[in-house]
Motif scaffolding. Structure first.
Motif, PDB file in Angstrom:
ATOM      1  N   VAL A 290      -0.415 -14.651 -11.350  1.00  0.00           N
ATOM      2  CA  VAL A 290      -1.029 -15.389 -10.244  1.00  0.00           C
ATOM      3  C   VAL A 290      -1.012 -14.553  -8.967  1.00  0.00           C
ATOM      4  N   GLN A 291       0.109 -13.870  -8.710  1.00  0.00           N
ATOM      5  CA  GLN A 291       0.190 -13.035  -7.514  1.00  0.00           C
ATOM      6  C   GLN A 291      -0.806 -11.890  -7.570  1.00  0.00           C
ATOM      7  N   LEU A 292      -0.958 -11.281  -8.756  1.00  0.00           N
ATOM      8  CA  LEU A 292      -1.926 -10.202  -8.902  1.00  0.00           C
ATOM      9  C   LEU A 292      -3.343 -10.718  -8.668  1.00  0.00           C
ATOM     10  N   SER A 293      -3.636 -11.880  -9.243  1.00  0.00           N
ATOM     11  CA  SER A 293      -4.954 -12.478  -9.055  1.00  0.00           C
ATOM     12  C   SER A 293      -5.217 -12.749  -7.587  1.00  0.00           C
ATOM     13  N   ARG A 294      -4.220 -13.271  -6.902  1.00  0.00           N
ATOM     14  CA  ARG A 294      -4.388 -13.580  -5.471  1.00  0.00           C
ATOM     15  C   ARG A 294      -4.548 -12.300  -4.657  1.00  0.00           C
ATOM     16  N   SER A 295      -3.793 -11.268  -5.024  1.00  0.00           N
ATOM     17  CA  SER A 295      -3.884  -9.998  -4.295  1.00  0.00           C
ATOM     18  C   SER A 295      -5.266  -9.376  -4.451  1.00  0.00           C
ATOM     19  N   ILE A 296      -5.825  -9.463  -5.662  1.00  0.00           N
ATOM     20  CA  ILE A 296      -7.171  -8.931  -5.893  1.00  0.00           C
ATOM     21  C   ILE A 296      -8.193  -9.696  -5.057  1.00  0.00           C
ATOM     22  N   THR A 297      -8.070 -11.017  -5.080  1.00  0.00           N
ATOM     23  CA  THR A 297      -9.039 -11.868  -4.389  1.00  0.00           C
ATOM     24  C   THR A 297      -9.049 -11.620  -2.889  1.00  0.00           C
ATOM     25  N   HIS A 298      -7.889 -11.222  -2.332  1.00  0.00           N
ATOM     26  CA  HIS A 298      -7.803 -11.029  -0.879  1.00  0.00           C
ATOM     27  C   HIS A 298      -7.656  -9.556  -0.502  1.00  0.00           C
ATOM     28  N   ALA A 299      -7.962  -8.654  -1.410  1.00  0.00           N
ATOM     29  CA  ALA A 299      -7.853  -7.223  -1.104  1.00  0.00           C
ATOM     30  C   ALA A 299      -8.717  -6.884   0.109  1.00  0.00           C
ATOM     31  N   PRO A 300      -8.176  -6.154   1.073  1.00  0.00           N
ATOM     32  CA  PRO A 300      -8.934  -5.888   2.308  1.00  0.00           C
ATOM     33  C   PRO A 300     -10.031  -4.842   2.154  1.00  0.00           C
ATOM     34  N   ASP A 301      -9.891  -3.966   1.146  1.00  0.00           N
ATOM     35  CA  ASP A 301     -10.885  -2.907   0.983  1.00  0.00           C
ATOM     36  C   ASP A 301     -10.856  -2.379  -0.448  1.00  0.00           C
ATOM     37  N   ILE A 302     -11.795  -1.477  -0.754  1.00  0.00           N
ATOM     38  CA  ILE A 302     -11.898  -0.916  -2.097  1.00  0.00           C
ATOM     39  C   ILE A 302     -10.660  -0.105  -2.443  1.00  0.00           C
ATOM     40  N   ALA A 303     -10.113   0.607  -1.459  1.00  0.00           N
ATOM     41  CA  ALA A 303      -8.917   1.422  -1.711  1.00  0.00           C
ATOM     42  C   ALA A 303      -7.769   0.565  -2.234  1.00  0.00           C
ATOM     43  N   ALA A 304      -7.629  -0.637  -1.689  1.00  0.00           N
ATOM     44  CA  ALA A 304      -6.567  -1.533  -2.160  1.00  0.00           C
ATOM     45  C   ALA A 304      -6.825  -1.977  -3.596  1.00  0.00           C
ATOM     46  N   LEU A 305      -8.091  -2.245  -3.917  1.00  0.00           N
ATOM     47  CA  LEU A 305      -8.425  -2.689  -5.277  1.00  0.00           C
ATOM     48  C   LEU A 305      -8.132  -1.616  -6.323  1.00  0.00           C
ATOM     49  N   THR A 306      -8.296  -0.352  -5.943  1.00  0.00           N
ATOM     50  CA  THR A 306      -8.081   0.720  -6.925  1.00  0.00           C
ATOM     51  C   THR A 306      -6.631   0.793  -7.386  1.00  0.00           C
ATOM     52  N   ARG A 307      -5.715   0.216  -6.633  1.00  0.00           N
ATOM     53  CA  ARG A 307      -4.297   0.298  -6.998  1.00  0.00           C
ATOM     54  C   ARG A 307      -3.888  -0.744  -8.022  1.00  0.00           C
ATOM     55  N   PHE A 308      -4.784  -1.680  -8.316  1.00  0.00           N
ATOM     56  CA  PHE A 308      -4.384  -2.784  -9.182  1.00  0.00           C
ATOM     57  C   PHE A 308      -4.567  -2.491 -10.672  1.00  0.00           C
ATOM     58  N   GLY A 309      -5.202  -1.383 -11.019  1.00  0.00           N
ATOM     59  CA  GLY A 309      -5.408  -1.060 -12.432  1.00  0.00           C
ATOM     60  C   GLY A 309      -4.112  -0.975 -13.208  1.00  0.00           C
ATOM     61  N   ARG A 310      -3.123  -0.280 -12.637  1.00  0.00           N
ATOM     62  CA  ARG A 310      -1.830  -0.147 -13.334  1.00  0.00           C
ATOM     63  C   ARG A 310      -1.160  -1.503 -13.491  1.00  0.00           C
ATOM     64  N   ASP A 311      -1.333  -2.359 -12.487  1.00  0.00           N
ATOM     65  CA  ASP A 311      -0.711  -3.678 -12.570  1.00  0.00           C
ATOM     66  C   ASP A 311      -1.332  -4.508 -13.693  1.00  0.00           C
ATOM     67  N   ILE A 312      -2.643  -4.353 -13.915  1.00  0.00           N
ATOM     68  CA  ILE A 312      -3.280  -5.069 -15.017  1.00  0.00           C
ATOM     69  C   ILE A 312      -2.670  -4.630 -16.343  1.00  0.00           C
ATOM     70  N   HIS A 313      -2.426  -3.328 -16.524  1.00  0.00           N
ATOM     71  CA  HIS A 313      -1.776  -2.832 -17.738  1.00  0.00           C
ATOM     72  C   HIS A 313      -0.393  -3.452 -17.894  1.00  0.00           C
ATOM     73  N   ARG A 314       0.330  -3.558 -16.801  1.00  0.00           N
ATOM     74  CA  ARG A 314       1.685  -4.121 -16.870  1.00  0.00           C
ATOM     75  C   ARG A 314       1.645  -5.606 -17.215  1.00  0.00           C
ATOM     76  N   VAL A 315       0.652  -6.323 -16.694  1.00  0.00           N
ATOM     77  CA  VAL A 315       0.506  -7.743 -17.037  1.00  0.00           C
ATOM     78  C   VAL A 315       0.244  -7.906 -18.529  1.00  0.00           C
ATOM     79  N   ILE A 316      -0.600  -7.040 -19.091  1.00  0.00           N
ATOM     80  CA  ILE A 316      -0.892  -7.134 -20.524  1.00  0.00           C
ATOM     81  C   ILE A 316       0.354  -6.834 -21.344  1.00  0.00           C
ATOM     82  N   ASP A 317       1.127  -5.826 -20.946  1.00  0.00           N
ATOM     83  CA  ASP A 317       2.402  -5.553 -21.619  1.00  0.00           C
ATOM     84  C   ASP A 317       3.283  -6.799 -21.592  1.00  0.00           C
ATOM     85  N   GLN A 318       3.370  -7.405 -20.428  1.00  0.00           N
ATOM     86  CA  GLN A 318       4.209  -8.582 -20.248  1.00  0.00           C
ATOM     87  C   GLN A 318       3.749  -9.731 -21.141  1.00  0.00           C
TER      88      GLN A 318
END
Length: 632
Positions: A290-318
């Motif tokens: 939920v926090q990752l989803s919220r962070s993506i939805t409110h990302a201030p710019d494209i640079a911030a969005l590019t950092r979430f790829g690794r987190d998506i991998h970690r969510v899938i592992d989890q």
């Protein structure tokens, strides 16, 4: 079988599914009633002409070939091999019918044989054996998922809830609630006293009306100057998310991630039974969905969005550790990718300044089917309806710079540009509703090889951003056009049958003999694709609106276009191949390698090889069904 011979038989059985999970008494019953049979090379073990199946066979040593070819003999397309530990013919025994497959010894072979009367008794005795026989592929898939979960889990407990557990299992206390007229100050005092971050506002019958959180305190009270003596209903979030106690934890996680809320009310018979928060679902040291989803939805710019790829991998592992099913994994990946796409579009639209003409962002291919893995490139387009007085060409000229900017931004976020240029920034993929209809009409009416290839990508589309109505109109139009064009349906069937599952006569699988990836199978092309193509054809022929492969099979079963058992087996087979692809991507990502869909069958354990063979056999059954339906 003599008692002194039971020990080695039991030892053999314990090395293979499902016998390795049977109760000792049931395993002993099986071992006591087995007889050893010998079949010389090329000897027939079972055949359709022999009447109703009379024995259950477990291969102990040697190899058995299943043949479905004609009298001219088996071919690569009509045969497969079974090896030690595999069994047959379960379907014929359950249905009290003759076998449909001729089973022949490839070499001198020994089989452990069980009379059908004892087979029936064992079905009644052993729930494990019964489950295996009645839902064979699903049963094996369950074991494979458990194996993945065990291999990924740490030795120490993570403290996280199983995603398949009911929400009621997370309720540790009575919910903190108040009436709508309660002053904000009094509600905050209750939250502080109970040490909770939220309070539910209910009516006198305990029906939830709203929720108030510490986040709301900052956003709606502290910065607005509203009096703490005001009633809580003035600052609460109305119509809170709610689910029944028996709903799975996964459903709450997906709902919170989709809606961007951190709490779900657990409601039973209209009354508040408890509250589940994001913190209840995921431990703090892990990435919260939920926090990752919220962070993506409110990302201030494209640079911030590019950092979430690794987190998506970690969510899938989890999620894998927590026992998530394949359907849950695909939904979560789709949800997060959709959030990223929508945020990218919103940022690009805002940066453009003047609002662009209204458009709908379409996804095609795997994203359109909601079947993305960790390896996915862009397949997208734009759909628009020109305003009065403006031509499609004029609107397209205004939208293309925006579309190209969005494509580049998605590439920066980890979604590579499509090599075939199936992207909204291509003028051929930025069309008005009438232009899309004209293009699809040409494909349906003429059905050239290129048209069929295009249809396999473009006809799996859905709307991600903008108005849904134009996309839904286009989907309905395509369904009606295709379903009424028998020539195009037959051409699609012919196309679907060209990609044969890689089962071999000499080896279990047909693998690449050279090139960049020797001794491997392309799980997407040779594994997933036959199911995708078959499901698409069945859906279009029956005017089914769903775009996902599993959703299409399920919908076809609901309307009677498929037998339920057929649909179940094909869904399970497709899900397992997807799981293998996801596991391969996780390993490749962990090693810093480029992601691909190839796997060496020799690298799989016995259970995975067995399920993969069964999955490929199910693909052949699907193709046989299509060949029969379209007389090919």
């Amino acid at each position: 079988m003599a008692r002194n011979a039971l020990a080695p038989v039991v030892e053999f059985l314990l090395r293979h599914a499902p016998f390795d999970r049977m109760a000792p008494a049931h395993l002993e019953f099986l071992a006591q009633h087995l007889r050893l049979g010998f079949y010389a090379r090329d000897e027939v073990i079972t055949e359709p002409a022999s009447g109703a199946a009379g024995h259950f066979y477990i291969i102990k040593q040697g190899r058995v070939r299943g043949e479905t070819g004609d009298d001219a003999g088996p071919s690569e397309d009509g045969a497969w091999e079974l090896v030690a530990g595999e069994c047959f013919p379960i379907g014929a025994l359950l249905a009290r019918r003759p076998v449909r497959t001729l089973h022949r010894a490839v070499e001198d072979t020994f089989c452990l044989e069980l009379e059908h009367e004892d087979f029936d008794k064992l079905l009644g005795l052993s729930p494990v054996f019964h489950d295996f026989c009645t839902r064979r592929l699903a049963n094996l898939l369950d074991q494979a998922l458990q194996g993945v979960q065990a291999s990924l889990a740490t030795a120490a407990s993570t403290g996280e809830a199983s995603l398949n557990a009911p929400l009621s299992s997370l309720i540790r206390r009575a919910p903190v609630a108040c009436l709508p007229q309660t002053p904000i100050r009094e509600a905050l005092q209750s939250m502080n006293k109970e040490r909770v971050g939220s309070i539910v506002i209910t009516d006198t019958e305990q029906q939830p009306l709203g929720v108030f959180t510490l986040h709301d305190l900052l956003g709606r009270v502290a910065t607005s100057g509203i009096s703490l003596e005001s009633p809580i209903e003035q600052v609460m979030t109305r119509r809170p998310l709610s689910l029944p106690p028996q709903a799975a934890v996964y459903e709450a996680a997906a709902l919170m991630a989709r809606m961007g809320f951190g709490h779900v009310c657990v409601v039973e018979d209209g009354r508040l039974a408890g509250v589940v928060s994001e913190r209840d679902l995921f431990s703090l040291q892990r990435v919260g969905l939920v926090q990752l989803s919220r962070s993506i939805t409110h990302a201030p710019d494209i640079a911030a969005l590019t950092r979430f790829g690794r987190d998506i991998h970690r969510v899938i592992d989890q999620m894998l550790v927590q026992g998530a099913s394949v359907a849950q994994l695909t939904q979560i990946i789709t949800l997060l990718n959709d959030h990223i796409t929508r945020r990218v579009i919103s940022l690009c639209v805002a940066e453009a300044g003047a609002p662009p003409p209204a458009f709908t962002w379409l996804s095609f291919g795997s994203e359109g089917r909601q079947e993305q893995t960790l390896k996915t490139d862009q397949d997208n387009g734009m759909l628009f309806i020109p305003p009065d007085g403006r031509s499609a060409q004029d609107v397209r000229g205004e939208l293309l710079p925006l579309a190209q900017k969005i494509n580049q931004a998605l590439d920066a976020c980890g979604y590579p540009l499509c090599r075939g240029n199936i992207m909204a920034g291509n003028p051929e993929c930025c069309l008005s509703l009438e232009e899309w209809k004209a293009r699809f009409f040409e494909w349906i009416e003429h059905g050239t090889p290129e048209h069929l290839l295009n249809a396999s990508i473009f006809f799996d589309f859905r709307a991600i951003y903008g108005e849904r109505a134009p996309a839904e109109e286009l989907q309905h139009w395509v369904a009606e056009r295709v379903a009424s064009n028998t020539t195009f349906l037959r051409q699609m069937a012919e196309n679907a049958l060209r990609n044969r599952p890689p089962l071999g006569l000499v080896r279990d699988f047909v693998v690449a003999s050279g090139g960049e990836h020797p001794d491997t199978i392309d799980l997407k092309l040779n594994g997933s694709m036959p199911f995708m193509d078959g499901a698409r054809l069945i859906a279009l022929a029956n005017r089914i609106a769903e775009t996902g492969t599993i959703a299409r099979f399920r919908a076809a079963a609901r309307i009677g276009a498929l037998r339920e058992k057929e649909a179940d087996a094909w869904c399970d087979a497709h899900a397992f191949i997807y799981l293998l692809r996801m596991r391969a991507h996780q390993v490749q990502a962990g090693q810093g390698l480029a992601l691909d869909n190839r796997v060496n069958p020799d690298s799989l354990n016995e259970l995975d090889r067995r399920i993969l063979k069964e999955a490929f056999r199910q693909a052949r059954k699907l193709q046989a069904r299509l060949a029969l339906d379209y007389q090919l």
